[in-house]
Design a protein around this motif. Structure first.
Motif, mmCIF file in Angstrom:
data_model
loop_
_atom_site.group_PDB
_atom_site.id
_atom_site.type_symbol
_atom_site.label_atom_id
_atom_site.label_comp_id
_atom_site.label_asym_id
_atom_site.label_seq_id
_atom_site.Cartn_x
_atom_site.Cartn_y
_atom_site.Cartn_z
ATOM 1 N N ALA A 253 0.802 -1.222 0.000
ATOM 2 C CA ALA A 253 0.000 0.000 0.000
ATOM 3 C C ALA A 253 0.832 1.269 0.000
ATOM 4 C CB ALA A 253 -0.926 0.002 1.212
ATOM 5 N N GLY A 254 2.169 1.144 -0.118
ATOM 6 C CA GLY A 254 3.002 2.335 -0.159
ATOM 7 C C GLY A 254 2.959 3.138 1.133
ATOM 8 N N PRO A 255 3.470 4.371 1.122
ATOM 9 C CA PRO A 255 3.515 5.195 2.330
ATOM 10 C C PRO A 255 2.217 5.943 2.609
ATOM 11 C CG PRO A 255 4.538 6.382 0.535
ATOM 12 C CD PRO A 255 4.143 5.020 -0.021
ATOM 13 N N GLY A 256 1.141 5.545 1.929
ATOM 14 C CA GLY A 256 -0.079 6.345 1.976
ATOM 15 C C GLY A 256 -0.765 6.424 3.318
ATOM 16 N N MET A 257 -0.670 5.369 4.142
ATOM 17 C CA MET A 257 -1.394 5.399 5.409
ATOM 18 C C MET A 257 -0.908 6.523 6.312
ATOM 19 S SD MET A 257 -3.804 4.420 7.298
ATOM 20 C CE MET A 257 -4.418 3.058 6.318
ATOM 21 N N ARG A 258 0.389 6.750 6.328
ATOM 22 C CA ARG A 258 0.916 7.839 7.165
ATOM 23 C C ARG A 258 0.354 9.182 6.712
ATOM 24 N NH1 ARG A 258 4.766 11.285 6.072
ATOM 25 N NH2 ARG A 258 5.542 10.012 4.348
ATOM 26 N N THR A 280 -14.772 -4.470 0.782
ATOM 27 C CA THR A 280 -14.239 -3.118 0.566
ATOM 28 C C THR A 280 -12.727 -3.032 0.729
ATOM 29 O OG1 THR A 280 -14.528 -2.487 2.901
ATOM 30 C CG2 THR A 280 -16.398 -2.125 1.411
ATOM 31 N N ALA A 281 -12.068 -4.124 1.122
ATOM 32 C CA ALA A 281 -10.641 -4.061 1.450
ATOM 33 C C ALA A 281 -9.795 -3.592 0.271
ATOM 34 C CB ALA A 281 -10.160 -5.429 1.931
ATOM 35 N N ARG A 282 -10.095 -4.071 -0.940
ATOM 36 C CA ARG A 282 -9.289 -3.677 -2.096
ATOM 37 C C ARG A 282 -9.471 -2.196 -2.404
ATOM 38 N NH1 ARG A 282 -9.856 -7.498 -7.123
ATOM 39 N NH2 ARG A 282 -8.165 -6.123 -7.793
ATOM 40 N N PHE A 283 -10.701 -1.675 -2.179
ATOM 41 C CA PHE A 283 -10.926 -0.252 -2.402
ATOM 42 C C PHE A 283 -10.136 0.587 -1.402
ATOM 43 C CE2 PHE A 283 -13.564 3.607 -1.557
ATOM 44 C CZ PHE A 283 -13.317 4.252 -2.758
ATOM 45 N N GLN A 284 -10.127 0.168 -0.114
ATOM 46 C CA GLN A 284 -9.359 0.883 0.893
ATOM 47 C C GLN A 284 -7.863 0.849 0.556
ATOM 48 O OE1 GLN A 284 -10.344 2.735 3.560
ATOM 49 N NE2 GLN A 284 -12.422 2.505 2.756
ATOM 50 N N ASP A 285 -7.405 -0.292 0.062
ATOM 51 C CA ASP A 285 -6.005 -0.406 -0.346
ATOM 52 C C ASP A 285 -5.716 0.518 -1.516
ATOM 53 O OD1 ASP A 285 -4.117 -2.566 -2.322
ATOM 54 O OD2 ASP A 285 -3.362 -1.710 -0.460
ATOM 55 N N PHE A 286 -6.648 0.586 -2.483
ATOM 56 C CA PHE A 286 -6.509 1.480 -3.640
ATOM 57 C C PHE A 286 -6.380 2.935 -3.187
ATOM 58 C CE2 PHE A 286 -8.935 4.392 -6.370
ATOM 59 C CZ PHE A 286 -8.183 4.353 -7.540
ATOM 60 N N ILE A 287 -7.253 3.365 -2.261
ATOM 61 C CA ILE A 287 -7.198 4.745 -1.768
ATOM 62 C C ILE A 287 -5.850 5.036 -1.131
ATOM 63 C CG2 ILE A 287 -8.151 6.333 -0.057
ATOM 64 C CD1 ILE A 287 -10.864 4.954 -0.496
ATOM 65 N N ARG A 289 -2.944 3.475 -1.489
ATOM 66 C CA ARG A 289 -1.777 3.391 -2.370
ATOM 67 C C ARG A 289 -1.721 4.515 -3.385
ATOM 68 N NH1 ARG A 289 -1.631 -0.830 -5.717
ATOM 69 N NH2 ARG A 289 -3.607 -1.746 -5.130
ATOM 70 N N TYR A 290 -2.884 4.852 -3.995
ATOM 71 C CA TYR A 290 -2.862 5.806 -5.104
ATOM 72 C C TYR A 290 -3.216 7.224 -4.673
ATOM 73 C CZ TYR A 290 -2.160 1.808 -8.094
ATOM 74 O OH TYR A 290 -1.626 0.686 -8.671
ATOM 75 N N ALA A 291 -4.389 7.391 -4.068
ATOM 76 C CA ALA A 291 -4.777 8.748 -3.677
ATOM 77 C C ALA A 291 -3.794 9.333 -2.664
ATOM 78 C CB ALA A 291 -6.196 8.739 -3.097
ATOM 79 N N TRP A 292 -3.484 8.553 -1.604
ATOM 80 C CA TRP A 292 -2.637 9.074 -0.535
ATOM 81 C C TRP A 292 -1.160 8.753 -0.725
ATOM 82 C CZ3 TRP A 292 -4.919 12.659 2.031
ATOM 83 C CH2 TRP A 292 -6.315 12.621 2.167
ATOM 84 N N GLY A 293 -0.856 7.591 -1.291
ATOM 85 C CA GLY A 293 0.538 7.183 -1.414
ATOM 86 C C GLY A 293 1.250 7.762 -2.621
ATOM 87 N N TRP A 296 -1.135 12.538 -3.091
ATOM 88 C CA TRP A 296 -0.920 13.469 -1.975
ATOM 89 C C TRP A 296 0.546 13.557 -1.544
ATOM 90 C CZ3 TRP A 296 -3.897 16.919 0.855
ATOM 91 C CH2 TRP A 296 -5.243 17.001 0.483
ATOM 92 N N THR A 297 1.370 12.598 -1.930
ATOM 93 C CA THR A 297 2.799 12.665 -1.585
ATOM 94 C C THR A 297 3.645 13.324 -2.660
ATOM 95 O OG1 THR A 297 3.102 10.430 -2.470
ATOM 96 C CG2 THR A 297 2.702 10.615 -0.111
ATOM 97 N N ASP A 298 3.059 13.625 -3.811
ATOM 98 C CA ASP A 298 3.794 14.297 -4.891
ATOM 99 C C ASP A 298 4.194 15.701 -4.426
ATOM 100 O OD1 ASP A 298 2.989 15.061 -8.390
ATOM 101 O OD2 ASP A 298 4.708 15.576 -7.136
ATOM 102 N N PRO A 299 5.491 16.023 -4.367
ATOM 103 C CA PRO A 299 5.941 17.307 -3.831
ATOM 104 C C PRO A 299 5.697 18.503 -4.753
ATOM 105 C CG PRO A 299 7.827 16.079 -4.656
ATOM 106 C CD PRO A 299 6.630 15.164 -4.763
ATOM 107 N N THR A 300 5.189 18.258 -5.962
ATOM 108 C CA THR A 300 4.954 19.369 -6.892
ATOM 109 C C THR A 300 4.005 20.391 -6.294
ATOM 110 O OG1 THR A 300 5.227 17.798 -8.722
ATOM 111 C CG2 THR A 300 4.306 19.962 -9.244
ATOM 112 N N LEU A 301 2.991 19.929 -5.583
ATOM 113 C CA LEU A 301 2.059 20.811 -4.889
ATOM 114 C C LEU A 301 2.120 20.537 -3.399
ATOM 115 C CD1 LEU A 301 -1.136 20.518 -7.147
ATOM 116 C CD2 LEU A 301 0.518 22.400 -7.119
#
Length: 374
Positions: A253-258, A280-287, A289-293, A296-301
């Motif tokens: 899931a990458g660093p997204g949880m933090r 729903t577990a795969r959807f939570q993992d998707f959020i 890994r991708y949305a947060w990991g 939201w971790t992209d330093p451009t913004l």
């Protein structure tokens, strides 16, 4: 009479596959603070304290104890939680417990990771001597050298060192007795659980050669060495440990949880995880890994800018429940109520007055709750 159990912390959805995390001598379950939340995205993570460490009672163990006694306490904890079969990862003494469980209770251990540990701990003499010293003088003399044993130069985790000083001397000495008597070298080939060994390349207590010895003997085992890590790799190099454990335990899931917790707050994320189901577990993992990991971790913004964009998008699509959550997140990301109002005013121009009207009502309610709590 209720059986006394090891102190523990459970994280992640109850429906997820269980993963038990074991500590090193002298530490508490805080050793896993930077690892467990990430693993809890896809697992029900249970981390435990050794007797006399953290919140566990000292009288759970006595002089002359063995690693098998600690393993029995872990099984009692697992039984109390309804865990018939679980994955296990442990550091040093916690890793020895994992080896014992995998050897003597193979039906309980689905997968094993042994971190900065060994099938033996250099004979019994140094541990007998340490046990005698602690029984005689307490933990202060041993705690003085904790940083040198645990970390490479210049790195420390003050909370873990403080846990070391606060441990119960009698229980600590009994754990030393367990390490003194531990030697599974002749039986490693009997372990059948999929096994990962993680070594800290700079570890003076259990050097990589100790992990290689296990990897060579356990059928199908894999070995990972972490450059720059000493004995407490989960505390010093948490992301490397997370990556290795995810690969071994089959999830990612990458660093997204933090980041998700930092932006949305622990309470919201805990509620989301509590509601998680296998469906729903795969959807939570998707959020995570991708949305947060990734996004939201992209330093451009920065997070302020991302909050402004998110508020606008939610207004445009009429997602007002999500908007309330992200008004709170915007405040956590540093936006003032005036700045939030300015964003919503702009949405009146580009998203429409009715949408902005509903958005202002939602935001006003959230900000009023914040004022009441203050």
């Amino acid at each position: 009479m209720t059986e006394k159990l090891l102190n523990h912390l459970a994280e992640g959805p109850a429906s997820a596959p269980p993963l038990i995390l074991g500590p090193s001598l002298g530490t508490s379950y805080a050793l896993w603070d930077d690892v467990a939340p990430e693993l809890s995205v896809t697992h029900r993570v249970i981390r435990w304290d050794l007797p006399g460490h953290g919140g566990s009672a000292a009288d759970l163990i006595g002089p002359g104890a063995g690693v098998g006694d600690l393993a029995a306490l872990v099984l009692a904890l697992a039984d109390s939680l309804g865990l018939e079969r679980f994955a296990y990862a442990g550091v040093s003494l916690g890793g020895a417990v994992g080896l014992h469980l995998a050897l003597h209770h193979p039906e309980r251990v689905s997968s094993l990771a042994v971190i900065c540990s060994s099938a033996h701990f250099n004979g019994d003499r140094p541990w007998r001597e340490r046990a005698a010293l602690v029984r005689r003088e307490g933990l202060a003399p041993v705690a003085e050298s904790a940083n040198a044993r645990w970390f490479t130069g210049g790195f420390t985790v003050p909370g873990l060192v403080a846990d070391h000083r606060r441990a119960d001397p009698a229980a600590y000495a009994a754990c030393c007795d367990a390490l003194a008597a531990f030697d599974l070298r002749e039986r490693l080939a009997e372990i059948t659980a999929p096994t990962l060994l993680i070594a800290g390349r700079e570890d003076p207590a259990t050097p990589p050669a100790h992990l290689r010895e296990i990897a060579d003997a356990v059928p199908g085992a894999a070995l990972v060495e972490i450059p720059g890590a000493s004995h407490l790799a989960p505390a010093q190099c948490p992301q490397a440990v997370v990556a290795a454990l995810r690969a071994h335990f089959g999830e990612g899931a990458g660093p997204g949880m933090r980041v998700r917790r930092e932006v949305l707050g622990d309470a919201h994320v805990d509620r989301a995880q509590a509601r998680q189901t296998p469906f729903t577990a795969r959807f939570q993992d998707f959020i995570s890994r991708y949305a947060w990991g990734e996004i939201w971790t992209d330093p451009t913004l920065g997070r302020r800018e991302r909050s402004m964009i998110t508020l606008t998008a939610l207004v445009a699509h009429g997602h007002y429940d999500e908007l309330a959550m992200h008004v709170r997140a915007a405040r956590r990301n540093g936006l003032t109520p005036e700045e939030i109002g300015a964003v919503l005013l702009q949405t009146a121009v580009y998203c429409g007055v009715p949408a902005a009207n509903s958005a202002f009502a939602t935001a006003q309610r959230v900000l009023a709750e914040e004022t009441d709590e203050g």
